[in-house]
Write a protein that holds these residues in place. Structure first.
Motif, PDB file in Angstrom:
ATOM      1  N   THR A 139       1.652  14.538   5.875  1.00  0.00           N
ATOM      2  CA  THR A 139       2.740  13.846   6.570  1.00  0.00           C
ATOM      3  C   THR A 139       3.206  12.657   5.734  1.00  0.00           C
ATOM      4  O   THR A 139       2.647  12.362   4.677  1.00  0.00           O
ATOM      5  N   LEU A 159      14.785  12.607   4.885  1.00  0.00           N
ATOM      6  CA  LEU A 159      14.146  13.529   5.828  1.00  0.00           C
ATOM      7  C   LEU A 159      14.474  14.981   5.493  1.00  0.00           C
ATOM      8  O   LEU A 159      13.608  15.864   5.614  1.00  0.00           O
ATOM      9  N   GLN A 163      11.765  17.815   4.799  1.00  0.00           N
ATOM     10  CA  GLN A 163      11.714  19.021   5.615  1.00  0.00           C
ATOM     11  C   GLN A 163      11.764  20.268   4.732  1.00  0.00           C
ATOM     12  O   GLN A 163      10.997  21.216   4.940  1.00  0.00           O
ATOM     13  N   ARG A 168       6.646  18.394   7.939  1.00  0.00           N
ATOM     14  CA  ARG A 168       7.246  18.522   9.266  1.00  0.00           C
ATOM     15  C   ARG A 168       7.016  17.316  10.167  1.00  0.00           C
ATOM     16  O   ARG A 168       7.552  17.271  11.269  1.00  0.00           O
ATOM     17  N   ARG A 169       6.199  16.367   9.712  1.00  0.00           N
ATOM     18  CA  ARG A 169       5.902  15.232  10.587  1.00  0.00           C
ATOM     19  C   ARG A 169       6.047  13.933   9.803  1.00  0.00           C
ATOM     20  O   ARG A 169       5.390  13.741   8.783  1.00  0.00           O
ATOM     21  N   MET A 208      11.601  18.852  13.238  1.00  0.00           N
ATOM     22  CA  MET A 208      10.601  17.916  12.710  1.00  0.00           C
ATOM     23  C   MET A 208       9.955  17.148  13.860  1.00  0.00           C
ATOM     24  O   MET A 208      10.545  16.982  14.932  1.00  0.00           O
TER      25      MET A 208
END
Length: 333
Positions: A139, A159, A163, A168-169, A208
């Protein structure tokens, strides 16, 4: 190996305690875990050079009771970060987090932390390398931008790149970092917060898992952000200074009832303290994290006073904590 989401860490990220240098060490995390069974806990930032070149593996030590617990890494070299991530995964951490938000001079000189907001290509390379090295989730924690960057343009691009790289986090500190002219402390307060931008990112990136960080001081504020659609909320200083107010009722976010009182937590810390002292540690190394347990309650000043003045004395042991508790209970009676 490709990165695969760890459901324990992802679920726990609904509420997390921010990584804070000199604060969220293993003693702090053990204490916080006794207050909340569910919240996600983060290490202090550990630099990849310290682990890979310095062989400082002691920085990865933690108690099994801390799970779910995430390791935050600082660095900018993909190969070295991959090696550090692998060491973290081997140590059993539930998540490996890349720091793209710390504004300190030391971090800038190492070309990582918030300065990485200027180098999204490097961040992508680092994330991919870490993902290839470990099977736990990788992450990131970032700012909305740095210095004269336009967050409206920079953050969505950042972002999007993450992605597409498979990250995803992301936790977003809703302030810019000013790398020139502001100290790390000032960077936590002076740049204005832009929660609306973070909320817009949640709608723009529906696949996300986005958490918000920065300036959040209560569990009620966290609930409000979750109600607006954010996947998670990260709280820093408030969780440290008023741990019971933030974490004592936090498990309700997962539909769990609190099972302990403050006094239960104190009692459970005593054997931990005894073990720490038996291994050569000092009482104050643990109790400094416990000073805020009774914040805002009768006896809080006495609690802090006893721990602050007595825990540093040679030979100080669990009896200091017991005396502090007795003083609290006597004042509250």
């Amino acid at each position: 190996m490709s990165s695969s989401a760890n459901p324990t860490a992802s679920t726990a990220a609904k509420l997390s305690v921010a990584p804070m240098m000199d604060w969220t060490d293993r003693h702090c995390r053990y204490f916080h875990r006794l207050i909340s069974r569910e919240a996600l806990l983060y290490t202090e930032m550990v630099t990849s050079p310290a682990l890979v070149r310095g062989n400082a593996l002691y920085l990865l030590e933690y108690s099994p009771e801390e799970h779910p617990v995430a390791l935050q890494l600082g660095g900018s070299d993909p190969v070295e970060l991959a090696q550090a991530a692998k060491l973290g995964a081997q140590a059993g951490y539930d998540e490996i987090n890349l720091n793209c938000g710390c504004p300190s001079d030391r971090v800038q000189s190492g070309t990582f932390g918030a300065v990485l907001m200027r180098h999204p290509g490097t961040v992508v390379d680092c994330v991919k390398a870490m993902q290839d090295a470990v099977s736990v989730e990788v992450t990131a924690k970032c700012r909305i931008g740095v210095d004269d960057q336009d967050p409206e343009a920079v953050l969505p691009d950042f972002l999007d790149r993450l992605q597409r790289a498979g990250c995803r986090r992301v936790t977003i500190h809703a302030r810019k970092a000013w790398l020139q002219g502001l100290s790390p402390k000032e960077n936590r307060d002076i740049p204005p917060l832009d929660y609306d931008l973070v909320l817009r990112m949640r709608k723009q990136f529906p696949d996300m898992h986005l958490s918000v960080n920065g300036g959040i001081t209560s569990l009620d504020e966290a609930r409000a952000f979750l109600a607006q659609g954010l996947d998670g909320v990260m709280i820093g200083r408030a969780a440290y200074h008023q741990p019971w107010d933030v974490l004592g009722q936090a498990d309700a976010l997962w539909g769990m009832d609190p099972v302990r009182t403050r006094e239960d937590v104190v009692a459970l810390m005593l054997p931990y303290i005894e073990a720490h002292l038996a291994s050569g540690g000092k009482l104050s190394q643990v109790t400094r994290h416990m000073l805020g347990l009774y914040a805002g309650r009768p006896g809080a000043r006495k609690w802090r006073q006893v721990l602050s003045t007595e825990a540093h004395k040679p030979g100080a042991g669990p009896e200091v904590v017991e005396a502090a508790l007795e003083a609290v209970l006597a004042e509250a009676a």
